[in-house]
Design a protein around this motif. Structure first.
Motif, short mmCIF file in Angstrom:
data_model
loop_
_atom_site.label_atom_id
_atom_site.label_comp_id
_atom_site.label_asym_id
_atom_site.label_seq_id
_atom_site.Cartn_x
_atom_site.Cartn_y
_atom_site.Cartn_z
N LEU A 53 0.83 -1.21 0.00
CA LEU A 53 0.00 0.00 0.00
C LEU A 53 0.86 1.26 0.00
N GLU A 54 2.00 1.20 0.66
CA GLU A 54 2.90 2.36 0.68
C GLU A 54 3.41 2.67 -0.72
N ARG A 55 3.76 1.64 -1.49
CA ARG A 55 4.20 1.84 -2.87
C ARG A 55 3.05 2.38 -3.72
N TYR A 56 1.85 1.88 -3.47
CA TYR A 56 0.68 2.34 -4.22
C TYR A 56 0.41 3.81 -3.95
N VAL A 57 0.45 4.20 -2.68
CA VAL A 57 0.21 5.61 -2.33
C VAL A 57 1.30 6.50 -2.90
N GLU A 151 -0.72 1.50 -14.65
CA GLU A 151 -0.14 2.85 -14.65
C GLU A 151 1.18 2.88 -15.40
N THR A 152 1.93 1.81 -15.35
CA THR A 152 3.20 1.76 -16.08
C THR A 152 2.98 1.85 -17.58
N ARG A 153 1.92 1.26 -18.10
CA ARG A 153 1.62 1.32 -19.52
C ARG A 153 1.15 2.70 -19.96
N LYS A 154 0.54 3.44 -19.05
CA LYS A 154 0.03 4.76 -19.41
C LYS A 154 1.13 5.82 -19.42
N LEU A 155 2.02 5.74 -18.43
CA LEU A 155 3.03 6.79 -18.28
C LEU A 155 4.13 6.65 -19.32
N ALA A 165 8.50 0.15 -8.44
CA ALA A 165 7.39 -0.10 -7.52
C ALA A 165 6.65 -1.37 -7.87
N MET A 166 6.48 -1.63 -9.18
CA MET A 166 5.80 -2.84 -9.60
C MET A 166 6.61 -4.07 -9.20
#
Length: 253
Positions: A53-57, A151-155, A165-166
């Motif tokens: 969750l920390e990585r997600y935030v 999110e990695t595919r979008k950025l 993070a992934m």
């Protein structure tokens, strides 16, 4: 995580050695060891979920991070995790029906979990808590991993930090699988009994070594090798040890 795993290893190793050596002592000295072992075991999936969750935030809300996630206030989250992991052993021991013939202060017994988890209600409660813990953590890790992957595919920018993070969340999922190996011990015991004539002590040692010790040792090693400095130092050390010592070139005139 390292402190929690260290406490888990210390308490579980002591309990295992006492049982294997047939060392008996009063329940009043046994309960603290069992309590620490159970609380640290249940705290591991909570820590994994919190790190995910920390990585997600950090990826999705970098400017709106809650105050509790800051380094100077992270003790609030750590204390909350320990309180949650300690509540369930306390409830478990509170519904324990003590044997009238056993004196808690003086009667020597083998320090095993069955001593304080003898009723069917406690067994069902412990199984339900374990399944709940690991199910919730699995859902959290899967959710965060999928969101970070999308999110990695979008950025197009800052893909390196998102990719790290992934990988971190994926590592937490692997650690969760290592922790879940502890629940496979009844299956392995049945298979060993059916296909091999092992002594009960040998079966207990095999399960403890493979499904309790090895996952706890792999966890810090995995985190250590993710650090470039440590990985480079270990690589240089092994390369130096692997080089053959060449004999000196002695020339005589």
């Amino acid at each position: 995580m390292l402190i929690n795993d260290t406490l888990q290893l210390l308490s579980s190793v002591l309990l295992f050695l006492f049982v294997m050596g047939q060392v008996k002592f009063a329940i009043v000295y046994c309960v603290p060891l069992l309590f620490i072992s159970t609380a640290t075991f249940q705290n591991t999936p909570l820590i994994l979920a919190t790190m995910s969750l920390e990585r997600y935030v950090a990826i999705f809300y970098p400017l709106q991070r809650p105050a509790a996630w800051r380094s100077d206030r992270i003790w609030i989250i750590i204390l909350s995790l320990w309180l949650i992991s300690c509540i369930f052993p306390i409830i478990d021991y509170s519904i324990w029906k003590r044997d009238p013939s056993v004196d808690v202060l003086s009667t020597p017994v083998l320090c095993k979990s069955i001593v304080v988890n003898s009723s069917p209600i406690q067994t069902l409660f412990k199984a339900a808590v374990s399944v709940l813990f690991f199910a919730v953590v699995a859902v959290i890790i899967l959710f965060t991993y999928v969101r970070i992957l999308l999110e990695t595919r979008k950025l197009r920018q800052d893909r390196v930090s998102v990719s790290k993070a992934m990988h971190t969340v994926l590592l937490h999922g692997f650690q969760l699988l290592l922790c879940m190996l502890a629940f496979t011990s009844p299956i392995t015991e049945t298979l060993i009994v059916l296909h091999a004539n092992w002594l009960p002590q040998d079966v207990a040692f095999f399960n403890y070594f493979c499904f309790m010790l090895i996952p706890r040792f792999l966890s810090p090693l995995i985190y250590g090798f993710r650090d470039q400095t440590l990985r480079g130092y270990v690589g240089k050390t092994f390369l130096c040890c692997s080089n053959k010592v060449k004999p000196p070139n002695l020339s005589y005139s």
